[in-house]
Design an enzyme around this catalytic site. Structure first.
Site, PDB file in Angstrom:
ATOM      1  N   SER A   6       4.836 -21.441  38.521  1.00 45.49           N
ATOM      2  CA  SER A   6       4.045 -20.214  38.520  1.00 45.49           C
ATOM      3  C   SER A   6       4.282 -19.424  37.235  1.00 45.49           C
ATOM      4  O   SER A   6       3.342 -18.901  36.621  1.00 45.49           O
ATOM      5  CB  SER A   6       4.390 -19.348  39.730  1.00 45.49           C
ATOM      6  OG  SER A   6       3.987 -19.951  40.941  1.00 45.49           O
ATOM      7  N   TYR A  30      -1.692 -10.717  44.762  1.00 48.89           N
ATOM      8  CA  TYR A  30      -1.506 -10.206  46.121  1.00 48.89           C
ATOM      9  C   TYR A  30      -2.209  -8.879  46.388  1.00 48.89           C
ATOM     10  O   TYR A  30      -2.246  -8.433  47.537  1.00 48.89           O
ATOM     11  CB  TYR A  30      -0.013 -10.153  46.462  1.00 48.89           C
ATOM     12  CG  TYR A  30       0.457 -11.511  46.929  1.00 48.89           C
ATOM     13  CD1 TYR A  30       0.611 -11.791  48.285  1.00 48.89           C
ATOM     14  CD2 TYR A  30       0.669 -12.536  46.026  1.00 48.89           C
ATOM     15  CE1 TYR A  30       0.996 -13.050  48.711  1.00 48.89           C
ATOM     16  CE2 TYR A  30       1.050 -13.808  46.442  1.00 48.89           C
ATOM     17  CZ  TYR A  30       1.210 -14.050  47.790  1.00 48.89           C
ATOM     18  OH  TYR A  30       1.568 -15.311  48.206  1.00 48.89           O
ATOM     19  N   ALA A  58      -0.704 -20.184  41.324  1.00 47.55           N
ATOM     20  CA  ALA A  58       0.503 -19.431  40.997  1.00 47.55           C
ATOM     21  C   ALA A  58       0.767 -18.394  42.084  1.00 47.55           C
ATOM     22  O   ALA A  58      -0.149 -17.697  42.520  1.00 47.55           O
ATOM     23  CB  ALA A  58       0.338 -18.736  39.650  1.00 47.55           C
ATOM     24  N   LYS A  59       2.012 -18.304  42.511  1.00 46.23           N
ATOM     25  CA  LYS A  59       2.386 -17.255  43.468  1.00 46.23           C
ATOM     26  C   LYS A  59       2.724 -16.011  42.643  1.00 46.23           C
ATOM     27  O   LYS A  59       3.896 -15.669  42.420  1.00 46.23           O
ATOM     28  CB  LYS A  59       3.553 -17.713  44.341  1.00 46.23           C
ATOM     29  CG  LYS A  59       3.763 -16.862  45.593  1.00 46.23           C
ATOM     30  CD  LYS A  59       4.785 -17.507  46.508  1.00 46.23           C
ATOM     31  CE  LYS A  59       5.096 -16.637  47.716  1.00 46.23           C
ATOM     32  NZ  LYS A  59       3.964 -16.522  48.645  1.00 46.23           N
ATOM     33  N   ALA A  60       1.675 -15.375  42.149  1.00 48.47           N
ATOM     34  CA  ALA A  60       1.796 -14.266  41.209  1.00 48.47           C
ATOM     35  C   ALA A  60       1.601 -12.934  41.929  1.00 48.47           C
ATOM     36  O   ALA A  60       0.742 -12.812  42.805  1.00 48.47           O
ATOM     37  CB  ALA A  60       0.760 -14.415  40.098  1.00 48.47           C
TER      38      ALA A  60
END
Length: 296
Positions: free
Chosen positions: A54, A151, A145-147
């Site tokens: 990420s 969120y 990507a866990k950005a």
């Protein structure tokens, strides 16, 4: 924080951090399960590998290797001495004093938070709605990507759902197919066949999702990754969310339509029970997914 253990009340960042102003951060959610005086961290290396990937996607110059971060997670849990289920939140973020939109020039920081956590959802079965907000497309933001910035999309959808009296939201992708929950992947069960949206539906490639696909396949169920239409949710025999926080959580209602008979379905129940055994080290075939903290 940045390689040093810091007391919780001193774990602070400056108000000028770039991540606060522009969302320049990537993170992970990881669980550790306490069983027989040991904490087993579930699929730690896979989570940390995704964290590093990420950071690469969003151009943060992460100075830490997967091995270093894996070791730091275990170190942090160990020195807290927890004897309970825990939640682990590693984060890599753009640091202080530079108000820049050029990620290449940003100082990079890293931190790992650990705190007790048991159940995320208090209900046994969730009432959910399809959100008016669409899941962000790969052409605009990177869903892989866990950005942190991604969120806001989830927060808008989940807040909207709660305002309308639901427990959680489901987002559609830009083509109108089912994508995922606000913070969870989703599975439907129809005639004992499991289906889940593919990567092309702008999902985050969930590690719990991957685990459930493997578990269900090993249990003899057919599992498909395919586009899913909204109306398929309404006519499914069973629905459930998967995720680190959510684990395997049944969905019993969507947009006012009762799913199945309104109770936890038999396939979902089997997977819930299997998953809980796996994460506590009670299934030898999956022990490679677990990292013990205290050395057992």
């Amino acid at each position: 924080m940045d390689g040093e253990l810091v007391p919780w009340e001193q774990a602070k960042v400056h108000v000028s951090v770039n991540a606060l102003h522009y969302g320049t951060a990537v993170f992970e959610g990881i669980r550790g399960y306490f069983h027989e005086n040991e904490i087993y961290v579930f699929r730690l290396r896979e989570h940390i590998k995704r964290l590093v990937e990420s950071a690469k996607i969003v151009m943060l110059k992460n100075p830490y290797s997967v091995d270093q971060l894996v070791g730091a997670v275990v170190h942090t849990i160990f020195h807290n001495g927890y004897r309970s289920n825990v939640y682990i939140r590693p984060i890599i973020y753009a640091g202080e004093n530079i108000m820049s939109l050029n990620a290449l020039n940003l100082p990079v920081r890293a931190a790992i938070l650990v705190f007790p956590l048991d159940k995320f959802f208090s209900k046994q079965g969730l009432r959910v709605c399809v959100s008016s907000w669409r899941r962000l497309p790969d052409s605009s933001m990177p869903p892989r990507a866990k950005a942190s910035a991604n969120y806001l999309n989830s927060i808008l959808a989940s807040t909207e759902a709660h305002m309308m009296g639901y427990d959680e939201a489901i987002l559609l992708d830009q083509s109108g197919y089912v994508s995922e929950g606000a913070g969870e992947n989703i599975f439907i069960v129809k005639n004992e066949v499991l289906s889940t949206p593919p990567i092309s539906s702008s999902i985050l490639e969930g590690i719990t999702r991957d685990s459930v696909i493997k578990l269900a396949s090993d249990m003899g169920f057919r599992v498909l990754e395919r586009p899913i239409t909204r109306t398929e949710l309404y006519t499914a025999d069973e629905l459930f969310f998967t995720g680190t926080a959510a684990e395997v959580t049944p969905i019993i209602e969507v947009d006012g339509r009762t799913i199945g008979n309104g109770a936890v379905g038999p396939v979902t129940k089997q997977l819930m029970e299997k998953y809980q055994r796996v994460v506590r080290g009670l299934e030898p075939a999956y022990r490679s997914w677990l990292t013990p903290v205290y050395g057992r």
